[in-house]
Write a protein that holds these residues in place. Structure first.
Motif, PDB file in Angstrom:
ATOM      1  N   GLU A  19     -14.335  -4.124   2.692  1.00 55.74           N
ATOM      2  CA  GLU A  19     -12.568  -3.905   1.986  1.00 55.74           C
ATOM      3  C   GLU A  19     -12.635  -4.746   0.357  1.00 55.74           C
ATOM      4  N   HIS A  21      -9.724  -4.829  -2.730  1.00 53.74           N
ATOM      5  CA  HIS A  21      -8.053  -5.295  -2.922  1.00 53.74           C
ATOM      6  C   HIS A  21      -7.909  -5.383  -4.290  1.00 53.74           C
ATOM      7  N   HIS A  46      -6.998  -1.922  -0.616  1.00 49.37           N
ATOM      8  CA  HIS A  46      -5.794  -2.210  -0.860  1.00 49.37           C
ATOM      9  C   HIS A  46      -5.176  -2.205  -2.035  1.00 49.37           C
ATOM     10  N   THR A  80      -1.113 -10.585   1.843  1.00 50.50           N
ATOM     11  CA  THR A  80      -1.600 -10.853   1.207  1.00 50.50           C
ATOM     12  C   THR A  80      -1.540 -10.478  -0.106  1.00 50.50           C
ATOM     13  N   HIS A  81      -0.414  -9.879  -0.561  1.00 47.25           N
ATOM     14  CA  HIS A  81      -0.456  -9.175  -1.862  1.00 47.25           C
ATOM     15  C   HIS A  81       0.565 -10.171  -2.640  1.00 47.25           C
ATOM     16  N   THR A 101       2.537  -1.101  -1.203  1.00 46.58           N
ATOM     17  CA  THR A 101       0.221  -1.794  -1.333  1.00 46.58           C
ATOM     18  C   THR A 101       0.616  -0.585  -0.296  1.00 46.58           C
TER      19      THR A 101
END
Length: 108
Positions: A19, A21, A46, A80-81, A101
């Motif tokens: 993963e 980001h 992401h 999360t962001h 996102t």
């Protein structure tokens, strides 16, 4: 451990991450062959940003596929962001109400 590196030459072994980001990318496109290189097959990328104003926060289906990804979903900013006060490189507070996102899956 913090790592500072050139996003076009990441200092990680291939297939290291499941993963990744990227929040408000600037100066590079996170949907790239280099990002795909360091990701495991099926891993998720992401990317959050204002896709109408930030060209680094968007990729077309064709661009994503050429880099080794498929688009899974695009929607409101992920929890999360969504944190703190986000700022541009000039220090100006970003209006994240326009941000989205997009989640990409690394193709085998």
């Amino acid at each position: 451990m913090d790592v500072v590196a050139d996003a076009t030459k990441l200092p990680f072994k291939s297939r290291t991450f499941s993963e990744v980001h990227s929040i408000n990318p600037y100066g590079f496109n996170p949907v790239s062959a280099e990002t795909a290189r360091v990701m495991q097959p099926g891993g998720l990328l992401h990317v959050t940003g204002n896709s109408t104003r930030n060209r680094f926060a968007r990729s077309s289906v064709d661009e994503a596929r050429a880099a080794g990804f498929e688009i899974v979903n695009t929607g409101p900013v992920s929890a999360t962001h969504s944190f703190g006060v986000q700022r541009s490189t000039s220090g100006k507070v970003l209006d994240t109400s326009y941000s989205t996102t997009t989640i990409y899956r690394k193709i085998q």
